[in-house]
Design a protein around this motif. Sequence first.
Motif, PDB file in Angstrom:
ATOM      1  N   UNK A  66       0.835  -1.202   0.000  1.00 25.84           N
ATOM      2  CA  UNK A  66       0.000   0.000   0.000  1.00 25.84           C
ATOM      3  C   UNK A  66       0.873   1.257   0.000  1.00 25.84           C
ATOM      4  N   UNK A  67       1.860   1.304   0.864  1.00 23.90           N
ATOM      5  CA  UNK A  67       2.741   2.472   0.932  1.00 23.90           C
ATOM      6  C   UNK A  67       3.421   2.719  -0.416  1.00 23.90           C
ATOM      7  N   UNK A  68       3.942   1.665  -1.013  1.00 21.81           N
ATOM      8  CA  UNK A  68       4.651   1.802  -2.289  1.00 21.81           C
ATOM      9  C   UNK A  68       3.713   2.263  -3.401  1.00 21.81           C
ATOM     10  N   UNK A  72       3.961   5.945  -5.294  1.00 23.68           N
ATOM     11  CA  UNK A  72       4.231   5.967  -6.742  1.00 23.68           C
ATOM     12  C   UNK A  72       3.121   6.682  -7.507  1.00 23.68           C
ATOM     13  N   UNK A  73       1.864   6.417  -7.126  1.00 23.05           N
ATOM     14  CA  UNK A  73       0.749   7.079  -7.817  1.00 23.05           C
ATOM     15  C   UNK A  73       0.730   8.580  -7.545  1.00 23.05           C
ATOM     16  N   UNK A  74       1.030   8.982  -6.335  1.00 21.97           N
ATOM     17  CA  UNK A  74       1.054  10.418  -6.014  1.00 21.97           C
ATOM     18  C   UNK A  74       2.141  11.119  -6.817  1.00 21.97           C
ATOM     19  N   UNK A  77       1.033  11.320 -10.471  1.00 21.85           N
ATOM     20  CA  UNK A  77      -0.017  12.326 -10.663  1.00 21.85           C
ATOM     21  C   UNK A  77       0.464  13.741 -10.352  1.00 21.85           C
ATOM     22  N   UNK A  78       1.724  13.864  -9.949  1.00 22.17           N
ATOM     23  CA  UNK A  78       2.342  15.159  -9.643  1.00 22.17           C
ATOM     24  C   UNK A  78       1.584  15.934  -8.568  1.00 22.17           C
ATOM     25  N   UNK A  79       1.242  15.230  -7.495  1.00 27.22           N
ATOM     26  CA  UNK A  79       0.564  15.880  -6.366  1.00 27.22           C
ATOM     27  C   UNK A  79       1.501  16.881  -5.698  1.00 27.22           C
ATOM     28  N   UNK A 107      10.535   8.512   1.228  1.00 28.97           N
ATOM     29  CA  UNK A 107      10.716   7.966  -0.116  1.00 28.97           C
ATOM     30  C   UNK A 107      10.305   8.896  -1.256  1.00 28.97           C
ATOM     31  N   UNK A 108       9.759  10.071  -0.937  1.00 29.32           N
ATOM     32  CA  UNK A 108       9.328  10.997  -1.994  1.00 29.32           C
ATOM     33  C   UNK A 108       9.646  12.439  -1.580  1.00 29.32           C
TER      34      UNK A 108
END
Length: 175
Positions: A66-68, A72-74, A77-79, A107-108
């Motif tokens: 879930x975390x990964x 990755x999706x955020x 999507x350039x949140x 991680x981001x």
Amino acid sequence: MKVIVILDQIQSGLGGKERADTELGGKRIAMGSAETLEKNLKRQQGEVIATFYCGTDYYQNNSELVQTKFTKMAEKMKADVVVLGPTYDYPEFSTMACEIAEHFQTHTKVPAIVATAIEKNADLIAEYKEQLTIVKVPKKGGTGLSDSLNHIVEGCKLASDKADMTEFKQQYCYQ
């Protein structure tokens, strides 16, 4: 300002505790309690670009996945910022929110804001308050949610602008 909101199955409107095994997912809309936050965001030229959701039991059994996937999706999507909650006084959701926020932080480059109540979550808040931005919200059914939503939006604006959040944290977050 592009915001992604992460919710559990209850706050996303997908069911109660009996649906705690709801798999992770997401929609490019404001779902459940994210709809209320979106109204406040619009006043600051912000929008909810997606709602990610996951059942609390599913998360406990698949936390790394879930975390990964959420991070990755955020990023894809350039949140500008991710909001986890409001979790109110739900300890399972609050734990999920803090753990995912910590993963975002390590991680981001996408800032994460957790919104939780102290009731039933005091130990969790004590564990995470130094490294995370945890905005104070009332327990479910408590008073002050409108003010808390405004504080969350203010935090989103500061975080997305990469502004100093020291004063904000002193006023609206757990210290």
